[in-house]
Structure formats: C-alpha cells, structure tokens
Motif scaffolding. Structure first.
Motif, PDB file in Angstrom:
ATOM      1  N   ARG A  56       0.819  -1.202   0.000  1.00  0.00           N
ATOM      2  CA  ARG A  56       0.000   0.000   0.000  1.00  0.00           C
ATOM      3  C   ARG A  56       0.860   1.262   0.000  1.00  0.00           C
ATOM      4  O   ARG A  56       0.590   2.228  -0.726  1.00  0.00           O
ATOM      5  N   LEU A  57       1.920   1.259   0.833  1.00  0.00           N
ATOM      6  CA  LEU A  57       2.829   2.404   0.866  1.00  0.00           C
ATOM      7  C   LEU A  57       3.531   2.585  -0.477  1.00  0.00           C
ATOM      8  O   LEU A  57       3.729   3.710  -0.957  1.00  0.00           O
ATOM      9  N   ASP A  58       3.912   1.439  -1.067  1.00  0.00           N
ATOM     10  CA  ASP A  58       4.567   1.513  -2.368  1.00  0.00           C
ATOM     11  C   ASP A  58       3.618   2.076  -3.431  1.00  0.00           C
ATOM     12  O   ASP A  58       4.022   2.889  -4.270  1.00  0.00           O
ATOM     13  N   ALA A  59       2.332   1.634  -3.368  1.00  0.00           N
ATOM     14  CA  ALA A  59       1.349   2.171  -4.315  1.00  0.00           C
ATOM     15  C   ALA A  59       1.143   3.670  -4.102  1.00  0.00           C
ATOM     16  O   ALA A  59       1.073   4.451  -5.060  1.00  0.00           O
ATOM     17  N   ASP A  60       1.068   4.057  -2.790  1.00  0.00           N
ATOM     18  CA  ASP A  60       0.928   5.488  -2.493  1.00  0.00           C
ATOM     19  C   ASP A  60       2.123   6.271  -2.999  1.00  0.00           C
ATOM     20  O   ASP A  60       1.985   7.377  -3.545  1.00  0.00           O
ATOM     21  N   TRP A  61       3.306   5.674  -2.796  1.00  0.00           N
ATOM     22  CA  TRP A  61       4.532   6.353  -3.260  1.00  0.00           C
ATOM     23  C   TRP A  61       4.539   6.504  -4.776  1.00  0.00           C
ATOM     24  O   TRP A  61       4.867   7.553  -5.319  1.00  0.00           O
ATOM     25  N   ARG A  62       4.133   5.415  -5.464  1.00  0.00           N
ATOM     26  CA  ARG A  62       4.093   5.482  -6.928  1.00  0.00           C
ATOM     27  C   ARG A  62       3.073   6.515  -7.397  1.00  0.00           C
ATOM     28  O   ARG A  62       3.304   7.249  -8.355  1.00  0.00           O
ATOM     29  N   ALA A  63       1.904   6.559  -6.716  1.00  0.00           N
ATOM     30  CA  ALA A  63       0.894   7.556  -7.079  1.00  0.00           C
ATOM     31  C   ALA A  63       1.427   8.965  -6.839  1.00  0.00           C
ATOM     32  O   ALA A  63       1.199   9.878  -7.645  1.00  0.00           O
ATOM     33  N   ALA A  64       2.153   9.147  -5.709  1.00  0.00           N
ATOM     34  CA  ALA A  64       2.739  10.465  -5.428  1.00  0.00           C
ATOM     35  C   ALA A  64       3.760  10.849  -6.488  1.00  0.00           C
ATOM     36  O   ALA A  64       3.826  12.000  -6.938  1.00  0.00           O
TER      37      ALA A  64
END
Length: 305
Positions: free
Chosen positions: A130-138
C-alpha cells in the motif's frame, strides 16, 4: 523578463523530476519476513531435537536398568527391588513426560509465534504494498505536476515572445504614424501655400480685369476663358454622346457641339450650358470675387441664381 522566468522554471522542473526511486523497499520487506520465519523455524527445529534427545535418553536409561538387573541375577548379587525400580522408573517417566510436555508447549508457543510472525509479515507486506502504491501515485502526481508546470512555462515564454513582438510592432507603427503625420502636415502646408498663391493670383487677375484694361482683356483674355486652363475635373469627351441633362434629348454631332460646365465638369449641349457665373479658380465653386465663366443650368440654379 521571459528568459529569467523560463530559466527558473526549468530549474524547478528539474528539482521535481529528481524524485529518488525506492527499488530496495520490497527486497527489505522480504528479507525481514524471511529472517523472522527462519529464526522461528530454527527454534522449532531445536525443540524437536531436544524432544528426540529426551526420548533417546529415556530409552538408554531403560536399557541400562534392564542390563543391570540381568547382571545381578547372573552373579547372585542383590538387584534393586522391583518396587524401587518401579518408583525410580515412574519418577523418570514423569520427569521426562513433564519435560516433553514443556517442550511440546514451547513448540506450540513457537508455532503460534511462527503463525503470528507470518501474519505480521503478511500485514507488513500489505502495508508495504500500500505504501509503495501510495509512493508510486505520489511520484506520478509529481511528474504530472512537473509536466503541467513545464507546459505553463512554455506557454508563458510564448506569451512573452508575442508581447515583445507586439511591442516592437507597436513602436514601429508609432514611428510610421509619426512619419505619416509629418508628411501629411508637409502636404497640408504645401497645399495651403499653393492655395494662397492661387488666391493671390486670382485676386491679381480680378484687379486687372477691373482696371483700365478691362475692356481690352474682355476681348483678349476673358474671351479665351481662364477656367478652360483648369480641366482636371472635366469629364472626358468620349464619356458621353448626349447632353448630361436627363430631360434633354440632344445628341452631339458636327453641328451640336459639346460644352463642359466649368463648375461640375460634365458635358452639356449649348442650350443647357449658356449660363455664366463667377467661379473660384482654386475650388471651381461660386465666388463673388471669382472669374466669370460658363456653367450649366443645374450649377447655376444650385448657386441660388
């Protein structure tokens, strides 16, 4: 102004695009989970080995007791009583069973910890994903913002270029207008000077015509008609073959000659251009101080005669 803004925007875009990647995040999470699971497996293995060792020791102890009893019976020595052996064996069995139960309990605890660690690792994996997805979205949002900022900078640079071009064109137009105004003023001054000279000439001619030589000039100059020398507003002879008066049907021929009105410049027959009126040599309009000349009926009537 446009260049400085563009340079600053390029530096800002470069800063936004330098987002540090996170290629080690998934590997680190996997390493942590693997280490925890490996440690728990090692503990489980150690507990199993300890249980096996206790079972082996219990078997060896039973074998030793059996061998001792057999040896005593062969040599005639007194062996431990059955009750003593029974009590000793029961105590050892109880101790071994207790230790085995303790080891089994520890094994169950270890297995529970292993399951808990696996669940924790799974939870950590989900959180990491989830953090990785958030990071990628950011990162994607940051790149999109950089792209929008770059487009805005490019548009601002284009507007600045257009503004400079418009300013140059405006300055050039102002210079052209100033030159045109100066040329028009020069032309107006020249026209005014020419008109003044013509009025002076006309006044001189009028004075001469009103002087002692009036009779002679009437026969010589006026009969020639000074207005005949200003034909720039006259209609061309070939432009019509009939009188310009709509109600007149006279057509020109060798006998019916063409006559120009000195005022409007149109062509009429002799009957409709027989009037005479004073006209200005400069404007070809009625002037009380002008020179008398031939005009058409329409111009004569329009002058109020």
């Amino acid at each position: 102004m446009g260049g400085g803004t563009k340079k600053k925007s390029r530096s800002n875009s470069a800063t936004r695009n330098d987002v540090p990647p996170r290629p080690e995040l998934e590997k680190t999470r996997q390493d942590i989970a693997a280490n925890v699971i490996l440690e728990l497996k090692l503990q489980n293995k150690e507990l199993n080995e300890r249980i096996q060792q206790l079972v082996s020791e219990r078997q060896v102890a039973g074998s030793v007791v059996s061998a001792t009893s057999s040896s005593c019976s062969d040599t005639g020595l007194s062996s431990p009583s059955a009750s003593d052996s029974k009590y000793s064996s029961a105590a050892d069995d109880a101790a071994a069973a207790a230790e085995i139960e303790a080891l089994k309990a520890a094994l169950r605890v270890a297995e529970a910890q292993l399951r808990t660690s696996a669940a924790t690792a799974s939870t950590l994996g989900a959180q990491t994903a989830r953090l990785d997805a958030d990071w990628r979205a950011a990162v994607a949002a940051e790149k999109a913002a950089c792209a929008r900022a770059a487009a805005a900078d490019a548009h601002a640079a284009q507007l600045a270029d257009r503004l400079r071009a418009a300013d140059v064109a405006l300055r050039q137009a102002a210079l052209d207008a100033e030159r045109a105004a100066k040329a028009a003023a020069d032309k107006d001054a020249a026209a005014a000077a020419a008109a003044a000279a013509l009025r002076s000439l006309e006044a001189g001619v009028v004075r001469v015509l009103r002087g002692p030589l009036a009779a002679t000039l009437r026969l010589g100059v006026v009969a020639k008609d000074l207005h005949r020398f200003a034909q720039d507003h006259w209609a061309a002879d070939a432009s019509t073959s009939a009188c310009s008066l709509p109600s007149c049907n006279a057509r020109f021929s060798v006998i019916q000659r063409k006559h120009h009105c000195r005022c409007c410049g149109l062509i009429f027959c002799a009957s409709h251009s027989a009037k005479r009126m004073k006209l200005s040599l400069a404007t070809h309009q009625y002037d009380v101080n002008g020179v008398e000349t031939r005009v058409c009926d329409g111009c004569f009537t329009a002058a109020g005669w």
